[in-house]
Design an enzyme around this catalytic site. Structure first.
Site, short mmCIF file in Angstrom:
data_model
loop_
_atom_site.label_atom_id
_atom_site.label_comp_id
_atom_site.label_asym_id
_atom_site.label_seq_id
_atom_site.Cartn_x
_atom_site.Cartn_y
_atom_site.Cartn_z
N ARG A 19 102.68 8.45 61.02
CA ARG A 19 102.63 7.00 61.21
C ARG A 19 102.81 6.64 62.68
O ARG A 19 103.77 7.06 63.33
CB ARG A 19 103.72 6.31 60.38
CG ARG A 19 103.56 4.79 60.32
CD ARG A 19 104.63 4.13 59.45
NE ARG A 19 104.70 4.74 58.13
CZ ARG A 19 103.88 4.46 57.13
NH1 ARG A 19 102.91 3.58 57.31
NH2 ARG A 19 104.02 5.05 55.96
N GLU A 42 98.54 13.39 56.78
CA GLU A 42 98.15 12.02 56.43
C GLU A 42 98.35 11.11 57.63
O GLU A 42 99.39 11.15 58.29
CB GLU A 42 99.00 11.57 55.24
CG GLU A 42 99.32 10.12 55.16
CD GLU A 42 100.42 9.78 54.18
OE1 GLU A 42 100.87 8.63 54.23
OE2 GLU A 42 100.86 10.64 53.39
N THR A 71 99.14 4.78 53.31
CA THR A 71 99.28 3.32 53.26
C THR A 71 97.92 2.68 52.98
O THR A 71 97.51 1.72 53.63
CB THR A 71 99.91 2.76 54.55
OG1 THR A 71 101.00 3.60 54.96
CG2 THR A 71 100.46 1.36 54.33
N LYS A 131 103.61 10.06 43.85
CA LYS A 131 104.51 9.98 45.00
C LYS A 131 105.72 9.16 44.60
O LYS A 131 105.64 7.96 44.42
CB LYS A 131 103.75 9.32 46.16
CG LYS A 131 104.60 8.88 47.34
CD LYS A 131 103.69 8.16 48.35
CE LYS A 131 104.47 7.44 49.42
NZ LYS A 131 103.57 6.75 50.38
N GLY A 161 112.66 9.37 53.57
CA GLY A 161 113.95 9.85 54.03
C GLY A 161 114.22 11.31 53.74
O GLY A 161 115.38 11.73 53.70
N GLY A 181 107.83 11.66 57.10
CA GLY A 181 107.27 10.84 58.17
C GLY A 181 108.15 10.82 59.39
O GLY A 181 108.12 11.73 60.22
N SER A 182 108.98 9.79 59.51
CA SER A 182 109.78 9.60 60.72
C SER A 182 110.79 10.71 60.93
O SER A 182 111.26 10.93 62.05
CB SER A 182 110.49 8.25 60.68
OG SER A 182 111.34 8.15 59.56
#
Length: 209
Positions: A19, A42, A71, A131, A161, A181-182
């Site tokens: 992202r 992704e 997304t 998911k 998370g 992700g993050s």
């Protein structure tokens, strides 16, 4: 269920969520992740010039990795993703219209679900996997409970998370894979730091096997 997706997850059950990635950096980032063992990448559509990034990844690594979009909210975006070379649709929700559009285009689709009702509706619409999102508020005990009622062939990915330390608990509860992700990638991060974090995820998988 899709045997194609099962095969990718068997190689590595981690989905890298990039992202905020920019097209000019995406090939270097994708290459670093693939070198570490990731095979599913992704690019969320709310990233800058996401279709460009998907196209660059697909051209550079489409023979070695499953490249797709995250997304995805609008069925109208499905042809653009496919045209860019994306083969995977990942959603934060379970809109049957998006799932059906993805399957009609011949793409793999992983919708986001948070309840058994949503899970069964997504499967009925043709989802290749589910998911479980957001996992921050869904502990391994929830995965275990879902496993008792979902079809045994259901591929269940946990997203939201997910740190390396959480992997073993979810795997023991019955998860088939994870989206990160993050916790893995931040816009502007250095390749060396990305590799180091990717290796932490790989080590956690090895320790849990």
């Amino acid at each position: 269920m899709s045997e194609k997706l099962t095969a990718w997850l068997a190689q590595c059950p981690l989905v890298a969520i990039l992202r905020g990635v920019r097209p000019e950096e995406v090939e270097g980032i994708g290459g670093a992740l693939i070198a570490c063992g990731f095979v599913i990448i992704e690019v969320p559509l709310n990233s800058p010039s996401a279709f460009d990034s998907i196209g660059r990844l697909a051209k550079a690594y489409g023979d070695r990795a499953l490249i797709g979009a995250g997304t995805v909210l609008n069925p109208a975006d499905i042809p653009k993703i496919k045209g860019a070379g994306g083969r995977l649709i990942v959603m934060p929700h379970g809109d049957p219209a998006v799932i059906r559009a993805a399957k009609a285009a011949g793409l793999l689709c992983i919708p986001g679900v948070a309840t058994p009702t949503e899970a069964y509706a997504a499967l009925a619409a043709g989802a290749d996997a589910l998911k479980l999102f957001p996992a921050d508020v869904m502990p391994p005990a929830m995965v275990k409970a879902w496993r008792a009622v979902l079809p045994k062939s259901t591929q269940l990915l946990v997203v939201g998370g997910i740190t390396p330390e959480k992997i073993s608990g979810y795997l023991a509860a019955g998860a088939n894979g994870f989206g990160t992700g993050s916790q893995l990638f931040q816009p502007g991060c250095e390749i060396a730091a990305l590799r180091k974090q990717a290796e932490r995820y790989m080590a956690a998988l090895r320790q849990s096997s």
